[in-house]
Enzyme design. Sequence first.
Site, PDB file in Angstrom:
ATOM      1  N   HIS A   1       0.685   4.093  -3.142  1.00 34.12           N
ATOM      2  CA  HIS A   1       0.711   5.558  -3.261  1.00 34.12           C
ATOM      3  C   HIS A   1       1.812   6.018  -4.211  1.00 34.12           C
ATOM      4  O   HIS A   1       1.744   7.125  -4.737  1.00 34.12           O
ATOM      5  CB  HIS A   1       0.895   6.206  -1.889  1.00 34.12           C
TER       6      HIS A   1
ATOM      7  N   GLU B   1      -6.851   6.269  -0.967  1.00 28.64           N
ATOM      8  CA  GLU B   1      -6.589   5.127  -0.076  1.00 28.64           C
ATOM      9  C   GLU B   1      -7.099   3.848  -0.712  1.00 28.64           C
ATOM     10  O   GLU B   1      -6.468   2.787  -0.613  1.00 28.64           O
ATOM     11  CB  GLU B   1      -7.236   5.330   1.298  1.00 28.64           C
TER      12      GLU B   1
ATOM     13  N   HIS C   1       0.830  -1.211   0.000  1.00 26.34           N
ATOM     14  CA  HIS C   1       0.000   0.000   0.000  1.00 26.34           C
ATOM     15  C   HIS C   1       0.864   1.261   0.000  1.00 26.34           C
ATOM     16  O   HIS C   1       0.706   2.129  -0.858  1.00 26.34           O
ATOM     17  CB  HIS C   1      -0.912  -0.056   1.236  1.00 26.34           C
ATOM     18  N   GLU C   2       1.798   1.317   0.955  1.00 25.79           N
ATOM     19  CA  GLU C   2       2.584   2.548   1.116  1.00 25.79           C
ATOM     20  C   GLU C   2       3.608   2.724  -0.003  1.00 25.79           C
ATOM     21  O   GLU C   2       3.767   3.813  -0.539  1.00 25.79           O
ATOM     22  CB  GLU C   2       3.344   2.547   2.455  1.00 25.79           C
TER      23      GLU C   2
HETATM   24 ZN   LIG Z   1      -2.516   5.201   2.424  1.00 25.80          ZN
END
Ligand SMILES: [Zn+2]
Length: 400
Positions: free
Chosen positions: A147, A201, A142-143
Amino acid sequence: MVESNIGFIETYRDPSGERGEWEGFASMINKERTKAFGKLVESAPKHIPKLPWPKDFEKDKFLAPDFTSLEVLTFAGSGIPAGINIPNYDDVRQNEGFKNVSLGNVLSAKSPNEPTPFIRSEDQEVFDKYKDEAFEVQVGLHELLGHGCGKLLQETEPGKYNFDINNPPVSPVSGKKISTYYKPGETWGSVFGGMGPSYEECRAECVAMSLCPDYDILQIFGIGNGSEDINGEAGDVLFVCYLQMARAGIAALQFWDPNSSKWGQPHMQARFAILQSFLSAGPEFCKLQHSKDDLSDLTIHLDRTKIQSHGRPAVNDFLQRIHIFKSTADKEAATELYNRMTNVDDWYMNKVRPEVIRQAKPRKVFVQANTMLEGGTVTLKEYEATPEGLVQSFVDRDYI
Ligand SMILES: [Zn+2]
């Protein structure tokens, strides 16, 4: 290797969002985990092309974020986050840079042995065994990749474009040449406004769900040997990655407010949308089952053998839309899609949500250690995981 942070840092506690709360932590770097995250960043150019969009919608060069995994000794403040992006001062970020830190032992702090709501009893053991590993994979993807990936198609200044305006890229969603893009002066934030944070997100969480079924990637996290193994350890972690996301999608309803019909937490709204995408893959892959009218026995049925054939394609289809609409500043299509995927219908509102709230566990508190100087040597004092232990650790922090 020690890292610390102290000062007036986060403004969450101030209703006007202005004044920072005094907080600080002391921590040690977890070198092994930091190395795993570093390897993931290094291998990003190999994995990003597996995401469901052509290279026209991807940056020419992946900008690797800095990432460190820490083990917290003590975090003093009113709430402990699981990860931080610091500092918050924009001038420091611009001139000196910023870093992402994950607080490893906050993520893996052991909670009391209790069954997790909405998990089938036959899945409970594997869920408990691998939920930390699965969450680490999810957070890392995710990070770092989530992103970090993607390109915004822009008219950077009047008449100048960061794509070929005479022969614009073809959208994989519509099959037609794209017709929307960011105009001069427009940014992601200015175009998408209030829906932006949760939407982004969701994009990052979908990237995690799209890539975690890749056994090469699981191997980077030290899980399995890189070859497909549905019923082995890597298969277990993958199954728990999906199951945990589906569960979060249900638990998310606690953060939906029936009075305003609004979501109060961007990540939880995103996870609800991803649960809907799992369900759209068909009941043979994922379904919510109950026999009682009050839903007190509601559980998630997720078939681990159908993640590659059903789950991943459903996520990729959703992710492709989310990503292309973001890339092309297509707020209209994005709004229609995201409102539909995060819509809380009658059944979720009146049946599922009350059960989610009934089964919600109290927020966990952390009993933290202190160090003290005794005759010139540093000693570590730990406390029992009881209310008394918690209070004593605060008292010692203040007075010793
Ligand atoms: Zn995030």
